[in-house]
Write an enzyme that holds these catalytic residues in place. Sequence first.
Site: not given
Length: 488
Positions: A161, A184, A187, A237, A259-260, A293, A390, A467
């Site tokens: 996102n 990572k 993708e 995620g 960080e969800l 989020c 969510e 963060e």
Amino acid sequence: MTSTTTLPAPPEVDYPDLGLYIDGEWKSGTSGQPVLNPATGETLGEVPFAGPADLDAALEAADRGFRVWRDTPVAERTAILHRAADLIRARAGEIGRVMTAEEGKPLTESTGEAHRAATLLDWDAEEARRAHGRLIPSGPGETLSVHRVPIGPVAAFIPWNFPAGGPMRKIAAALAAGCSIVIKPSEETPGTACLLARCFAEAGLPAGVLNVVFGVPAEVSRHLIPSPVIRFVAFTGSVPVGKQLAAMAGEVMKPALMELGGHAPVIVCPDVDPVAAARACVRGKYANAGQVCTSPSRFYVHSDLYDDFLGAFVEASEAVRVGNGLAPGIGMGPLASSRRRDAVHRLVSDARDRGAEVLTGGSPVDGPGYFYPPTVLAGVPDDAAILSEEPFGPVAPLLRFDDLDEVLARANALPFGLAAYGFTHRADVADRLVRGFEAGILSLNHTGGSVPHAPSGGWKDSGYGREGGAEGLDGYLVTKRVSHRLAV
Ligand code: NAD
């Protein structure tokens, strides 16, 4: 199905060559997967997937890179990070076009995100100079001190996102702290990550300090997290995946930053202008098509101004221009994938089936791409899935309340605790909201996003660690107590 608006043709995008960036070199991986433009469904390129040998090479490189970077003087590290930030800023237009092509958000949002990623890097680069330890008073002949040292190579996993901001939060903090990183990115949005990696390479970052891999997410995390090279795990995620990765890190006693997701409540109190509050909420709601989020996602509006708020909210939602984010004047692009569009529509259909009224939007846009219109729901029953899951899309359920304590209890009833929003000009009510919301991020009278100089992070199921701000490097540093006696 809703129909698409007629729009000027978007410009062509020069999509970059994709690769795995390992030990300062670009590699082609062992297999791959197409990258799609969510506005058109067309293929932009093919993202290479790392096999086990590539992942081992990335781990070895991160191990070597860590030793070099840890011992690089802080002024030199800071200078390299600032050079990378300058390159990102200079290329923000190109990065923004690639980001919009692969993720969908309007060009103004993606170019702005590239600039913010550079600012974030500048902030963390300066935090590297401020990662102070301290001296503790002690007896004569002894120095007692506290040192903060880099924890070691980091494994990081990032969603699609925020293709620039997401990776940069992890890369900037890790590198500023003196750690190396194997990251990572998604993708689905690899082009932006590759362009960022190029900036670091050209800024003079030593080989092995930053390694970028793509692959089957579960295979990559299973390979990296248990490796003895990795000392810290950072993930952004969904809550279920975060819990899996946190458990995996716990098995091998590695600290983690999670960080969800969230499901941010908004409480609109009776003392504010309902039209101004509705417009501010609409601006926040449809940013990145709601795929944020911290997106406001449950709107509790006091009964005294509910009707006025609802009218203004629907009007402002209908004024949002939906289309290919590369075209000028677009307010909202497509959802990032057909998977996201279908998930959003499932939540809207479930609410409708349970008796909710769809005031605008409510069905996928006809034509190519994964468009879903701004959608406003009223009369949503408590058992509708959208009030506990969510939504991660452009859907706004509007709900009434009469009593502040009762609405705070409803707002806090979910296991999430990421962001919350309040609208009031009364100091006593603001004080109750500040004390009452169980959320790591609270905004009063606006729905603006995060800033590099203040910490962001969750509470409850929304995760742990911070963060940005003065706290941003904490997870990446180990506190070491040193007592030094002058005589044996
Ligand atoms: P998802 O949970 O499948 O994927 C989210 C990200 O996690 C992806 O980029 C994926 O590559 C990564 N991932 C998935 N499984 C992984 C694993 N085992 N190891 C390492 N990485 C893994 O879901 P999605 O459909 O892409 O997004 C849906 C939900 O994810 C949303 O509803 C939202 O809750 C959440 N999400 C949250 C954020 C955030 O910023 N907190 C961002 C994107 C998605």
